[in-house]
Design a protein around this motif. Structure first.
Motif, PDB file in Angstrom:
ATOM      1  N   ASP A 149       0.814  -1.490   0.051  1.00 31.88           N
ATOM      2  CA  ASP A 149      -0.188  -0.263  -0.492  1.00 31.88           C
ATOM      3  C   ASP A 149       0.816   1.479   0.182  1.00 31.88           C
ATOM      4  O   ASP A 149       0.316   1.937  -0.335  1.00 31.88           O
ATOM      5  CB  ASP A 149      -0.795   0.227   1.062  1.00 31.88           C
ATOM      6  N   GLN A 150       1.375   1.290   0.452  1.00 32.94           N
ATOM      7  CA  GLN A 150       2.642   2.487   1.123  1.00 32.94           C
ATOM      8  C   GLN A 150       3.297   2.492  -1.012  1.00 32.94           C
ATOM      9  O   GLN A 150       3.729   3.348  -0.790  1.00 32.94           O
ATOM     10  CB  GLN A 150       4.063   1.976   1.786  1.00 32.94           C
ATOM     11  N   VAL A 152       1.869   2.071  -3.568  1.00 33.77           N
ATOM     12  CA  VAL A 152       1.122   1.990  -4.398  1.00 33.77           C
ATOM     13  C   VAL A 152       1.310   3.351  -4.365  1.00 33.77           C
ATOM     14  O   VAL A 152       0.881   4.565  -5.278  1.00 33.77           O
ATOM     15  CB  VAL A 152       0.345   1.480  -4.270  1.00 33.77           C
ATOM     16  N   ASP A 153       0.804   4.261  -2.921  1.00 33.16           N
ATOM     17  CA  ASP A 153       0.006   5.570  -2.763  1.00 33.16           C
ATOM     18  C   ASP A 153       1.848   6.167  -3.163  1.00 33.16           C
ATOM     19  O   ASP A 153       1.087   6.907  -3.652  1.00 33.16           O
ATOM     20  CB  ASP A 153       0.789   5.872  -1.370  1.00 33.16           C
ATOM     21  N   VAL A 154       3.112   5.352  -3.087  1.00 35.27           N
ATOM     22  CA  VAL A 154       4.127   6.301  -3.617  1.00 35.27           C
ATOM     23  C   VAL A 154       4.453   6.633  -5.174  1.00 35.27           C
ATOM     24  O   VAL A 154       4.401   7.460  -5.007  1.00 35.27           O
ATOM     25  CB  VAL A 154       5.510   5.628  -3.026  1.00 35.27           C
ATOM     26  N   GLU A 155       3.886   5.242  -5.787  1.00 31.09           N
ATOM     27  CA  GLU A 155       3.965   5.503  -6.695  1.00 31.09           C
ATOM     28  C   GLU A 155       2.702   6.866  -7.387  1.00 31.09           C
ATOM     29  O   GLU A 155       3.484   7.242  -8.642  1.00 31.09           O
ATOM     30  CB  GLU A 155       3.728   4.702  -7.337  1.00 31.09           C
ATOM     31  N   ALA A 156       1.507   6.674  -7.482  1.00 35.82           N
ATOM     32  CA  ALA A 156       0.314   7.388  -7.351  1.00 35.82           C
ATOM     33  C   ALA A 156       1.134   8.774  -6.920  1.00 35.82           C
ATOM     34  O   ALA A 156       0.866  10.130  -8.224  1.00 35.82           O
ATOM     35  CB  ALA A 156      -0.945   7.213  -6.505  1.00 35.82           C
ATOM     36  N   ARG A 157       1.733   9.603  -6.257  1.00 37.41           N
ATOM     37  CA  ARG A 157       2.028  10.369  -5.936  1.00 37.41           C
ATOM     38  C   ARG A 157       3.116  10.965  -6.886  1.00 37.41           C
ATOM     39  O   ARG A 157       3.388  12.272  -7.416  1.00 37.41           O
ATOM     40  CB  ARG A 157       2.714  10.634  -4.480  1.00 37.41           C
ATOM     41  N   SER A 202      10.826   5.369  -3.180  1.00 37.17           N
ATOM     42  CA  SER A 202      10.139   4.305  -3.921  1.00 37.17           C
ATOM     43  C   SER A 202      11.415   3.001  -4.141  1.00 37.17           C
ATOM     44  O   SER A 202      11.283   2.266  -3.810  1.00 37.17           O
ATOM     45  CB  SER A 202       9.180   4.779  -4.883  1.00 37.17           C
TER      46      SER A 202
END
Length: 290
Positions: A149-150, A152-157, A202
């Motif tokens: 989850d971390q 995925v969140d970083v990649e989205a940001r 990331s």
């Protein structure tokens, strides 16, 4: 006359029997067909069932892919008893290099030592099992932390930040005045720095997930396992008392460290002050007598 009537009756009976037989056959065949139809319909899936089966297979495949793509940060701690500490540590480092890892921190003596190695996550279990060849394993602990989850969140940001940087670059190219150029350039530099920070995070998460950390403590005698944490009034009182004793010990150590300075500097200073005050009292007395 009677014979004609008899033959006509026989003929009518024959026709009637033939018609009934045909009806029974047709009805029997239709009943068999009707009985077989539900079975055939049950055997042949409908379009909705096919779509449901396909969606179920897609969900299962998606779940399997999701499970395969889970990013886990794995760490392991092993206590090892060995008659030759230095040799065991050398063998552990060689094993890590053999599976594609490398050695990190190391501290060792003739009787006790520890080494930290990084190995591919999928090789961690095999390396932990192989430690039995280098000594007696007295304790083994493997932990996993899911950072999917971390990540995925970083990649989205990162994706959002990249789009923002690109928009600012377009604005920077279109800026006309010096003030606009300076303003856009400052904001572009800020967002570019944030993007690089997200990219480093990331890469750090991916690196931790790709390489597991294994810490091995080696000793010639069995290492005592860590004491379990206890909670309660008695345990809290003992912990508080130990903390108080520790603080008093630190205070005594500080006083002991300052005492030499007090003796060397404080005593002469006090003596000089006492002498000056006494001289000041004697001087007015002599002037009064005169």
């Amino acid at each position: 006359m009677s014979r004609r009537v008899l033959w006509v009756g026989v003929a009518l009976l024959a026709v009637f029997a033939t018609g009934c037989g045909a009806d029974s056959k047709s009805s029997g065949g239709s009943s068999v067909a009707e009985n077989a139809a539900p079975q055939q319909r049950a055997a042949q899936p409908t379009g909705a069932q096919k779509q449901q089966d396909n969606s179920g297979q897609q969900n299962q495949s998606a779940e399997s892919v999701q499970q395969q793509e889970r990013q886990l940060v794995r760490t392991a701690t092993v206590d090892l008893r060995s008659d030759d500490v230095l040799r065991s540590i050398s063998d552990i480092k060689a094993k890590a290099q053999q599976v594609g890892g490398f050695a990190g921190q190391e501290s060792s003596t003739q009787s006790r030592g520890s080494v930290t190695v990084r190995v591919p996550s999928n090789e961690l279990d095999g390396v932990v099992r192989s430690l039995e060849d280098y000594g007696d394993v007295t304790r083994s602990e493997v932990r996993s932390e899911d950072v999917t989850d971390q990540l995925v969140d970083v990649e989205a940001r990162i994706a959002t930040q990249k789009a923002s940087v690109e928009r600012l670059r377009v604005l920077f190219e279109r800026a006309g005045s010096t003030a606009e150029i300076a303003q856009v350039e400052g904001e572009l530099t800020k967002r570019q720095s944030e993007l690089e920070s997200l990219q480093r995070r990331s890469e750090s998460l991916k690196g931790k997930a790709a390489l597991a950390t294994l810490t091995v403590q080696v000793s010639t005698t069995p290492i005592a396992p860590p004491a379990p944490e206890r909670t309660g009034f008695g345990d809290a009182f003992v912990a508080g008392w130990n903390a108080l004793v520790h603080v008093l010990r630190l205070v005594l150590v500080g006083v002991g460290g300052l005492l030499p300075f007090v003796l060397v500097l404080g005593v002469p200073t006090v003596a000089v002050i006492f002498w000056l005050r006494r001289r000041k009292r004697v001087t007015p007395t002599v002037e009064a007598d005169a």
